[in-house]
Every structure is written in C-alpha cells, then in structure tokens.
Motif scaffolding. Structure first.
Motif, short mmCIF file in Angstrom:
data_model
loop_
_atom_site.label_atom_id
_atom_site.label_comp_id
_atom_site.label_asym_id
_atom_site.label_seq_id
_atom_site.Cartn_x
_atom_site.Cartn_y
_atom_site.Cartn_z
N ASN A 27 35.50 19.87 36.97
CA ASN A 27 36.64 20.60 37.55
C ASN A 27 37.95 19.87 37.27
OD1 ASN A 27 35.04 22.69 38.94
ND2 ASN A 27 34.24 20.95 40.10
N ILE A 28 37.85 18.56 37.12
CA ILE A 28 39.01 17.68 36.92
C ILE A 28 38.63 16.71 35.80
CG2 ILE A 28 40.35 15.82 38.02
CD1 ILE A 28 40.06 17.26 40.67
N VAL A 87 43.72 18.74 36.43
CA VAL A 87 42.91 19.84 36.96
C VAL A 87 42.65 20.83 35.83
CG1 VAL A 87 42.79 21.71 38.67
CG2 VAL A 87 43.87 19.52 39.28
N THR A 115 36.92 15.74 47.08
CA THR A 115 37.12 16.59 45.91
C THR A 115 35.95 16.38 44.94
OG1 THR A 115 39.50 16.31 46.14
CG2 THR A 115 38.71 17.12 44.01
N VAL A 118 34.90 16.30 41.60
CA VAL A 118 35.56 16.17 40.29
C VAL A 118 34.65 16.68 39.18
CG1 VAL A 118 36.50 14.48 38.64
CG2 VAL A 118 36.93 14.22 41.10
#
Ligand code: TMP
Ligand code: ASP
Length: 244
Positions: free
Chosen positions: A97-98, A114, A174, A176
């Motif tokens: 995602n990142i 991102v 988050t 990642v």
C-alpha cells in the motif's frame, strides 16, 4: 490437545510443522528464531513464537468472519497452532500500500510514498534462488498456479488487504505491506495458509512521524533499530485491545 508425533514434517526459518494423528490436520510450532536477507542474518526475538502465534490466530479469525477461507483451526498452546493440511503453492504473494523495502530499493520510489492502488506482486518461494520476483508469464510458464488459480489468489489477496488494512487502522497501525502464502486443500480449494504477523507485514504506528520509531515489525530486526520485542508486544497488545 491433539497428539503430535515428534517427527517434523518440515522446518522453516520461523516455524516447524508436525503431523498429527489426523492426516487432515497439522500442528505448527512458532519459533523465537528470526532471520532476514534469506537467512544471512540470524537471531532470536524473545517471546516471538507466542506473540506471532497469537497475532496470526486473531487475524485468521477476523478473516474467517469476513468470509476468507484459511487454514486456521485453533491454538492448543500459546506458540502452537493447529491448521488444515494443504499443499502450499510455492509463491509468496506480496501486497503493498506504501512504498518500502525492496520496492524502494529496486525502483527508486521514495520510502513512504502512498501507492495510487495496492500493488500485488508474486515471488518464487525458493531459498536457493533467493525468492526472485516473478512476472505473471514466468509464474504460468513454471506452472506454479493455473490462470484461474492466479486470478482467485489475486482477488482473495486484495480482499484480505482491505479487511486487514481496516483492522490495523482501528489499532492505530498503518498496514504498509505484507506477504501471504496460499495452499490447495483436499477439495482442491485455494485457502490462505502460513502466517500473518509482524514477521510478514510492515506495520507502522499511525501516530508516530519518526521513521525509525514508527516501525512495529521485523524491519526493527532487519535494520538493527532496537526494541524488537517491545514492538512485537505492542502490536499484540493493540490487536487484543481492538478485539475486546
Ligand atoms: P520486501 O519489501 O523485502 O520485498 O518485503 C515485502 C513484504 O513481505 C514485507 O512486509 C516483508 C514480507 N516478507 C516476508 O514475509 N518474507 C520474506 O522473505 C520477505 C523478503 C518479505
Ligand atoms: N524471512 C526471510 C529470511 O530470512 C527474509 C525476511 O523476512 O527479510 O530470509
């Protein structure tokens, strides 16, 4: 408790698989051993076996609730998980995602960018070859999965990313990127297998801007950032709190 024979079926870097008296059930023992860079770096993370087993159990149960078939049965002990026996597809499926890790190293994308949409990648699960990145054509050429299986794996992976992304967001974390493995069960169905834990995910504290302090996953071990145990415990505590 399921009886398991002392004969190992398979020993990996972080887990040992034992047969049980039921051929459809295996017992996974989660080790404290940690490796990185295809086992060139080795160490121990005290308590990791129990922590990863508990986190993986919680996440598999969330995924079951959300309709994602997976191999989890139960945990007869804190560092043991009973799982459905499957034939593992030798492909490591990574969702990002990142940008981080090998994506940054291999493309020059900046750490923390991102991505416009989740990126799904396939790596050949083969230690001797160093788990190389596969193209779809190579994966199909090698007959690691059929085109229909590959489509199903991709769809399941994106669904899992949505479910876990939301779950970790509720934990103030988050998601990642992470790695999944799938297997084929005795009814020829593809189900999620292996583990999901701070060993196999990049997890960043959503409130922490410092790029070293925010890391709550195995990058603390890979990059010698210190307080590895504390980070793993933090993830487990937040997962438990989100479920309570
Ligand atoms: P990478 O950026 O090093 O390719 O890793 C991507 C994700 O996959 C990251 O969350 C860590 C996980 N991973 C594993 O679980 N096992 C592995 O052997 C590797 C290389 C990565
Ligand atoms: N688990 C892998 C290994 O030891 C790589 C990693 O997680 O960085 O080789």
């Amino acid at each position: 408790m399921t009886n398991f024979s002392a004969t190992k079926l398979y020993e990996g870097k972080a887990k040992i698989l034992y047969p049980t008296d039921d051929p459809e059930i295996l017992l996974t023992y989660f080790k404290d051993d940690a490796t990185a860079f295809n086992a060139q770096k080795r160490g121990q993370i005290v308590g990791k076996g129990e922590i990863n087993c508990s986190i993986a159990a919680a996440l598999f149960q969330e995924l079951t609730k959300a309709g994602i078939p997976n191999h989890y049965i139960d945990c007869p002990a804190p560092n043991q998980m009973r799982v459905k026996a499957v034939k593992i597809i030798p492909v490591e499926v990574v969702v990002r995602n990142i940008a981080a890790g090998s994506l940054c190293r291999q493309t020059g994308l900046p750490l923390g960018k991102v991505l416009p949409q989740p990126l799904v990648e396939f790596y050949y699960k083969n230690d001797e070859l160093g788990d190389p990145l596969l193209t779809i054509d190579r994966l199909l050429l090698m007959e690691l999965a059929s085109p229909a299986q590959l489509e199903q794996i991709k769809t399941m992976t994106l669904g899992i990313n949505q479910i876990l992304g939301k779950f970790f967001q509720d934990c103030g974390i988050t998601l990642v990127d992470f790695k999944l493995e799938f297997g084929v069960d005795n009814q020829q169905q593809i189900i999620l297998a292996d583990e999901i834990s701070p060993d196999t995910c990049r997890l960043w504290d959503a409130q922490e801007p410092d790029p070293n302090l925010r890391v709550l996953d195995k990058d603390r071990f890979r990059q010698d950032l210190g307080n590895v145990e504390g980070a793993y415990q933090q993830v487990l505590a937040r997962v438990k709190q989100a479920l309570s």
